[in-house]
Design a protein around this motif. Structure first.
Motif, PDB file in Angstrom:
ATOM      1  N   TYR A  41      11.404   8.881  -5.756  1.00 56.49           N
ATOM      2  CA  TYR A  41      11.243   7.431  -5.704  1.00 56.49           C
ATOM      3  C   TYR A  41      10.699   6.893  -7.031  1.00 56.49           C
ATOM      4  N   GLY A  42       9.660   7.550  -7.548  1.00 57.96           N
ATOM      5  CA  GLY A  42       9.016   7.051  -8.757  1.00 57.96           C
ATOM      6  C   GLY A  42       9.912   7.102  -9.976  1.00 57.96           C
ATOM      7  N   ILE A  43      10.634   8.194 -10.161  1.00 57.56           N
ATOM      8  CA  ILE A  43      11.501   8.331 -11.332  1.00 57.56           C
ATOM      9  C   ILE A  43      12.662   7.346 -11.261  1.00 57.56           C
ATOM     10  N   LEU A  44      13.248   7.170 -10.078  1.00 56.67           N
ATOM     11  CA  LEU A  44      14.358   6.226  -9.950  1.00 56.67           C
ATOM     12  C   LEU A  44      13.875   4.784 -10.125  1.00 56.67           C
ATOM     13  N   LEU A  45      12.682   4.466  -9.645  1.00 54.99           N
ATOM     14  CA  LEU A  45      12.123   3.134  -9.884  1.00 54.99           C
ATOM     15  C   LEU A  45      11.808   2.940 -11.364  1.00 54.99           C
ATOM     16  N   GLN A  46      11.343   3.987 -12.018  1.00 51.23           N
ATOM     17  CA  GLN A  46      11.077   3.938 -13.454  1.00 51.23           C
ATOM     18  C   GLN A  46      12.377   3.698 -14.231  1.00 51.23           C
ATOM     19  N   GLU A  47      13.426   4.414 -13.853  1.00 55.66           N
ATOM     20  CA  GLU A  47      14.721   4.246 -14.517  1.00 55.66           C
ATOM     21  C   GLU A  47      15.307   2.862 -14.269  1.00 55.66           C
ATOM     22  N   ALA A  48      14.890   2.211 -13.175  1.00 59.28           N
ATOM     23  CA  ALA A  48      15.359   0.854 -12.871  1.00 59.28           C
ATOM     24  C   ALA A  48      14.569  -0.208 -13.620  1.00 59.28           C
ATOM     25  N   GLY A  49      13.633   0.224 -14.488  1.00 59.12           N
ATOM     26  CA  GLY A  49      12.911  -0.712 -15.349  1.00 59.12           C
ATOM     27  C   GLY A  49      11.501  -1.047 -14.923  1.00 59.12           C
ATOM     28  N   ALA A  64       1.971   2.370  -8.479  1.00 60.40           N
ATOM     29  CA  ALA A  64       1.198   3.612  -8.510  1.00 60.40           C
ATOM     30  C   ALA A  64       1.770   4.493  -7.409  1.00 60.40           C
ATOM     31  N   MET A  65       2.329   5.655  -7.807  1.00 62.22           N
ATOM     32  CA  MET A  65       2.938   6.574  -6.854  1.00 62.22           C
ATOM     33  C   MET A  65       1.887   7.592  -6.438  1.00 62.22           C
ATOM     34  N   ILE A  66       1.339   7.443  -5.245  1.00 67.22           N
ATOM     35  CA  ILE A  66       0.282   8.319  -4.761  1.00 67.22           C
ATOM     36  C   ILE A  66       0.922   9.556  -4.133  1.00 67.22           C
ATOM     37  N   GLY A  67       0.911  10.648  -4.875  1.00 67.37           N
ATOM     38  CA  GLY A  67       1.572  11.870  -4.451  1.00 67.37           C
ATOM     39  C   GLY A  67       2.832  12.086  -5.273  1.00 67.37           C
ATOM     40  N   ALA A  68       2.783  13.067  -6.168  1.00 68.63           N
ATOM     41  CA  ALA A  68       3.924  13.339  -7.054  1.00 68.63           C
ATOM     42  C   ALA A  68       4.652  14.598  -6.601  1.00 68.63           C
ATOM     43  N   GLY A  69       4.878  14.701  -5.288  1.00 63.54           N
ATOM     44  CA  GLY A  69       5.671  15.798  -4.764  1.00 63.54           C
ATOM     45  C   GLY A  69       7.145  15.466  -4.869  1.00 63.54           C
ATOM     46  N   VAL A 126       5.741   2.738 -13.736  1.00 59.95           N
ATOM     47  CA  VAL A 126       5.320   3.660 -12.678  1.00 59.95           C
ATOM     48  C   VAL A 126       4.321   4.669 -13.228  1.00 59.95           C
ATOM     49  N   THR A 127       3.206   4.827 -12.524  1.00 60.22           N
ATOM     50  CA  THR A 127       2.248   5.892 -12.820  1.00 60.22           C
ATOM     51  C   THR A 127       2.122   6.778 -11.590  1.00 60.22           C
TER      52      THR A 127
END
Length: 336
Positions: free
Chosen positions: A15-23, A4-9, A26-27
């Motif tokens: 961080y969240g998108i790259l972790l998502q792309e790594a499989g 859970a990425m608290i803060g989508a700035g 992520v919300t």
């Protein structure tokens, strides 16, 4: 892993998108309504790298009130002054199994996290990664893929299986993590770095390279660094780099790695958002007073940034008043 990425700035999205792309699962959780509305309207976030290759990336987005899942890891990327409100609003989905990780700028956030998470569940870090949020619903990753680096360390300085899992996922996401063994020293070293780059570039509204190439940059930077290192020595804080290494990192970062980048504090100021200077230079100055050291330069810089904020606010009021006066004069001329 489930995040859970608290803060989508800017940094939260990177961080969240790259972790998502790594499989990973992520919300993103955010409270800025124009940002939320734009992402939902678009069906995702427009991602660029160095202003190029703009493309839509689908993400899962919730508000603190609508999120009800159970992530393994909560990553906090809010501004220091926003964190307490986020924690209160997100508390309903916290539990004692979860870990909290953060690479937020400044100091003061760890004490807030400790009110909600046990010490052995908190992992802190620092990031030398440049990212810009041009506006609602879009983000610009600065530098080539794999550019930048970060440090991380558990608060209790005893890495466990979850800490190593996080490290491995960040490595797969090409965030270039380093696991250190000194929690406070790791965080304070980045605070000192930011106390030079962020504040000076913000005061003068200049990109990092303009400061790095200025002939007086070394003297200005060294004065701030020496004060901070003197204070940390009194406080018993063991920094992860020497004074000379810190100066070399400043020089390389400003002139070679990111000469065209404007730091996050500048981005806040020009968008009329409060800066985090009180959590960076102000924090160093307050720590100095605790150990009977008057950090005169850090105190001056803190107030100089506040003066720059004050000036911008007054300029905005002046422009608004001029616009209103012009509109009244135009209306009067039409009715004459």
């Amino acid at each position: 892993m489930k995040f859970a990425m608290i803060g989508a700035g800017a940094m939260g999205l990177r961080y969240g998108i790259l972790l998502q792309e790594a499989g990973n699962d992520v919300t993103f959780i955010d409270t800025w309504q124009p940002h939320i509305d734009k992402i939902r309207e678009q069906g995702g976030v427009y991602v660029m790298r160095d202003h190029k290759d703009r493309h839509l990336t689908k993400i899962k987005l919730e508000t603190p009130e609508t999120y009800d899942d159970d992530p393994d890891m909560l990553i906090f990327f809010t501004k220091q002054m926003q964190l307490e409100d986020y924690l209160k609003r997100c508390e309903h989905f916290f539990n004692d199994r979860q870990y909290a990780f953060t690479c937020m700028n400044g100091m003061g956030h760890i004490e807030k996290l400790q009110k909600y998470f046990a010490d052995d569940k908190i992992i802190g870090g620092t990031a030398l990664i440049a990212t810009v949020l041009p506006g609602p619903g879009e983000v610009d990753f600065m530098g080539k893929r794999g550019a930048g680096m970060m440090n991380m360390c558990p608060l209790n300085e005893k890495p466990d299986d979850m800490c190593y899992q996080l490290f491995n996922e960040l490595k797969k996401a090409q965030m270039n993590p380093t696991l250190t063994n000194d929690f406070t020293g790791t965080l304070m070293t980045k605070v000192i770095f930011n106390s030079v780059i962020n504040t000076i570039c913000t005061m003068f509204e200049i990109p990092m390279g303009e400061f790095g190439n200025f002939k007086g940059a070394y003297q200005m930077g060294r004065q701030l660094i020496d004060e901070a290192y003197d204070i940390c020595a009194r406080a018993g804080i063991h920094l992860v780099s020497t004074r000379d290494e810190e100066m070399a990192a400043l020089d390389h970062n400003t002139r070679i790695d990111m000469p065209l980048h404007y730091p996050s504090m500048y981005q806040d100021m020009i968008k009329d958002r409060p800066t985090e200077v009180d959590y960076i230079n102000g924090y160093i100055a307050n720590l100095g007073r605790k150990y009977h050291y008057e950090a005169a330069t850090h105190l001056f810089v803190t107030q100089a940034v506040h003066l720059a904020e004050y000036h911008r606010q007054n300029e905005a009021k002046r422009r608004a008043a001029e616009k209103q006066r012009a509109e009244i004069e135009a209306q009067t001329a039409q009715t004459a």
